[in-house]
Scaffold this motif. Sequence first.
Motif, PDB file in Angstrom:
ATOM      1  N   LEU A  25     -16.290  -3.932  10.919  1.00 27.02           N
ATOM      2  CA  LEU A  25     -16.117  -3.719   9.484  1.00 27.02           C
ATOM      3  C   LEU A  25     -15.769  -2.266   9.176  1.00 27.02           C
ATOM      4  N   ARG A  26     -16.368  -1.340   9.896  1.00 27.43           N
ATOM      5  CA  ARG A  26     -16.017   0.082   9.683  1.00 27.43           C
ATOM      6  C   ARG A  26     -14.604   0.382  10.144  1.00 27.43           C
ATOM      7  N   LEU A  28     -12.141  -1.796  10.162  1.00 23.65           N
ATOM      8  CA  LEU A  28     -11.231  -2.447   9.219  1.00 23.65           C
ATOM      9  C   LEU A  28     -11.051  -1.642   7.945  1.00 23.65           C
ATOM     10  N   VAL A  29     -12.113  -0.978   7.520  1.00 20.64           N
ATOM     11  CA  VAL A  29     -12.017  -0.135   6.327  1.00 20.64           C
ATOM     12  C   VAL A  29     -11.158   1.090   6.607  1.00 20.64           C
ATOM     13  N   ARG A  30     -11.312   1.638   7.787  1.00 26.98           N
ATOM     14  CA  ARG A  30     -10.626   2.889   8.107  1.00 26.98           C
ATOM     15  C   ARG A  30      -9.182   2.697   8.577  1.00 26.98           C
ATOM     16  N   GLU A  32      -6.063  -0.046   8.886  1.00 30.32           N
ATOM     17  CA  GLU A  32      -5.500  -1.336   8.477  1.00 30.32           C
ATOM     18  C   GLU A  32      -4.852  -2.076   9.646  1.00 30.32           C
ATOM     19  N   ARG A  96      -9.527 -10.330   1.860  1.00 37.06           N
ATOM     20  CA  ARG A  96      -9.992  -9.098   1.216  1.00 37.06           C
ATOM     21  C   ARG A  96     -11.510  -8.935   1.262  1.00 37.06           C
ATOM     22  N   ASP A  97     -12.253 -10.014   1.051  1.00 34.18           N
ATOM     23  CA  ASP A  97     -13.707  -9.930   0.969  1.00 34.18           C
ATOM     24  C   ASP A  97     -14.322 -10.115   2.363  1.00 34.18           C
ATOM     25  N   ARG A  98     -14.299  -9.065   3.158  1.00 35.76           N
ATOM     26  CA  ARG A  98     -14.763  -9.156   4.537  1.00 35.76           C
ATOM     27  C   ARG A  98     -16.281  -9.108   4.649  1.00 35.76           C
ATOM     28  N   ARG A  99     -16.939  -8.562   3.681  1.00 31.46           N
ATOM     29  CA  ARG A  99     -18.398  -8.454   3.743  1.00 31.46           C
ATOM     30  C   ARG A  99     -19.095  -9.714   3.242  1.00 31.46           C
TER      31      ARG A  99
END
Length: 139
Positions: A25-26, A28-30, A32, A96-99
Motif C-alpha cells: 500500500l505504501r 502504491l501511494v508513492r 504509480e 482507487r479504494d485500495r484500503r
Amino acid sequence: MELFGLAAAIPAAFLLSALYRVVLLRLLVRFEWVARLFRPASAVVMGLFAAELILLATVGSIRIQELSGSIVYVGHLIVFLLGTPALANLILIRGRDRRACTWYVVSLSCAAMAFVLVLLQYKVSEELFGIDGDGVPFG
C-alpha cells in the motif's frame, strides 16, 4: 519435522501477508508504476497456478515431467514462491479504494493460499523425487 513446518507455515504466512499489505500500500501511494507492473504479473502467476492445478488433476506430476522435462518443476517453484504475493496483489490492486480491503481479509486469504501451495509443493516433490528427496527423479 514436516508437520512442524506445515504448522508454522500458516501463522508465518498470515503475519508476512499483513506486513506485505502495508509495504504494498505504501508503494502504491508513492509509485504509480507498481500497480501497472504487479497486476498483470500477478494475473500471470495465478493463471499458471490454475493451469498447474488442472494439469496435476488430469495428468499427474510424473507424466507432466516426462512430457516436458524439468521446466515444469521450475514453473512449479515460481508459482510456489510467488503465488501468495500474487494473490495479495490481485486483492489490493483493484481500483482507487485500495484500503477498503482490511488487513485480516488479505492475511487470511493469503495464509489459506500459502497452505495450499505448501501442500502442493509436498505432493509434487514427493511424487517426483521420492519421500526421501534423494534427488533421483521419479523416485
